[in-house]
Enzyme design. Sequence first.
Site, short mmCIF file in Angstrom:
data_model
loop_
_atom_site.label_atom_id
_atom_site.label_comp_id
_atom_site.label_asym_id
_atom_site.label_seq_id
_atom_site.Cartn_x
_atom_site.Cartn_y
_atom_site.Cartn_z
N GLU A 105 0.80 -1.22 0.00
CA GLU A 105 0.00 0.00 0.00
C GLU A 105 0.84 1.28 0.00
OE1 GLU A 105 -0.81 -0.52 4.81
OE2 GLU A 105 -2.02 0.89 3.68
N THR A 127 2.41 -8.26 -0.89
CA THR A 127 2.37 -8.22 0.57
C THR A 127 1.99 -9.60 1.07
OG1 THR A 127 1.18 -7.47 2.54
CG2 THR A 127 0.01 -7.23 0.47
N ASP A 129 0.43 -9.96 3.63
CA ASP A 129 -0.87 -9.76 4.30
C ASP A 129 -2.06 -10.03 3.39
OD1 ASP A 129 0.69 -8.97 6.40
OD2 ASP A 129 -0.10 -6.94 6.54
N GLY A 172 -0.38 -9.41 9.98
CA GLY A 172 -1.68 -8.98 9.47
C GLY A 172 -2.04 -7.68 10.14
N ARG A 269 0.73 -20.30 27.04
CA ARG A 269 2.02 -19.84 26.50
C ARG A 269 1.76 -19.18 25.16
NH1 ARG A 269 6.48 -22.33 28.89
NH2 ARG A 269 5.85 -22.93 30.99
N GLN A 277 7.72 -15.39 9.08
CA GLN A 277 6.70 -15.56 8.03
C GLN A 277 7.11 -14.91 6.71
OE1 GLN A 277 2.59 -14.75 10.15
NE2 GLN A 277 4.29 -13.87 11.28
O1 F6P Z 1 2.86 -5.32 5.50
C1 F6P Z 1 3.50 -6.52 5.73
C2 F6P Z 1 3.96 -6.62 7.14
O2 F6P Z 1 4.63 -7.83 7.26
C3 F6P Z 1 2.85 -6.46 8.19
O3 F6P Z 1 2.13 -7.64 8.41
C4 F6P Z 1 3.65 -6.03 9.40
O4 F6P Z 1 2.86 -5.29 10.30
C5 F6P Z 1 4.70 -5.16 8.80
O5 F6P Z 1 4.88 -5.59 7.47
C6 F6P Z 1 6.00 -5.24 9.57
O6 F6P Z 1 6.89 -4.38 9.00
P1 F6P Z 1 8.44 -4.28 9.37
O7 F6P Z 1 9.11 -5.48 8.79
O8 F6P Z 1 8.90 -3.03 8.72
O9 F6P Z 1 8.53 -4.25 10.85
#
Ligand code: F6P
Length: 345
Positions: A105, A127, A129, A172, A269, A277
């Site tokens: 985005e 992405t 996500d 996410g 836990r 991921q």
């Molecule tokens: O937009 C993809 C993403 O992996 C999100 O799920 C996560 O919040 C963000 O990027 C984490 O970003 P960074 O690797 O810059 O901490």
Amino acid sequence: MARFGILTGGGDCPGLNAVIRGVVRAGVNRYGHQIIGFRYGWSGVLEANTVELTAQNTSGILHRGGTILGTSRTNPYRDGADGTALVREVLEREGIDGLIPIGGEDTLGVAARLSGDGVPIVGVPKTIDNDLSGTDVTFGFHTAVQIATDAIDRLHTTAESHNRVIVVEVMGRHAGWIAAYSGVAGGADVILVPERPFDIDEVCESIKRRHARGTTFSIVVVSEGAMPRDGSGITTAGAKTDAFGHARLGGIAVELEREIEERTGFETRMTILGHVQRGGTPTAYDRVLATRFGVKAIEAADRGEFGSMVSLRGTDIVLAPLADAVAEPKLLDDDLYDTAEVFFG
Ligand code: F6P
């Protein structure tokens, strides 16, 4: 012959290298163009940090995670800067006839703004996500879901052995696609997503009902961006923000671990999967989708079809308006969540 630029921006994602390889192989071998890589996203454009990409130096990268170009969350418009003028000046100096940004985005938001100002652009949506509008699926999502599912499978056996509740936090930010897919695939007992604010009492009641029936363990999958319904004090966002103003997420599982253990009395836990991921080898599905996106993107650039974005529609790769990518995020399908709920509690 034309000179096209390419960059990867935002969070990395399995399949980025497959897109780069697709653009270069088709661009150089099929159309006879030159492909110039900008390193580290928009920062590489602002600093004219370039490398010529050839069939040779993009060979052997199809299966590699990350991006050979590097990435960043640089925003050319930050603090009121005239990003268009800054980018245009470098593109003219470097003799770039069109740009192929690969991003989510934010990166494509910058691309759409540049495109609106007349910069020739073909975007590629990415992405893990899977929350970008304008395409049915983004590459990287499938790989992230597989990694999360493998983790849930492993956590299941240890949860069962110890009679524990295990909370698994997945990525996410705005949308619960990874949580819902991996939760359904991994047989989660509760799935918490940003689209459905949760009530911690209901979560605990559902776990207690399950244990009252004789089950001795539970798996809770939670998106990092999931939100409690009321002001129960559970927070997800840290104080730090990136160049696009997004809060750094991560850690809701820590709060859930404490709350669930206190309220249910069951040992609980948590595991935060985090950047695991995003790393490593893309699945075959993501390699194919990313390759098709790359080949389609350079084909569009060759034809001068700028202001567009490659997109998966059904099984076809088509061109969509670049502006679609930056419309509202593509939120979780209600049907999918309804199916997941059948298996809760
Ligand atoms: O937009 C993809 C993403 O992996 C999100 O799920 C996560 O919040 C963000 O990027 C984490 O970003 P960074 O690797 O810059 O901490």
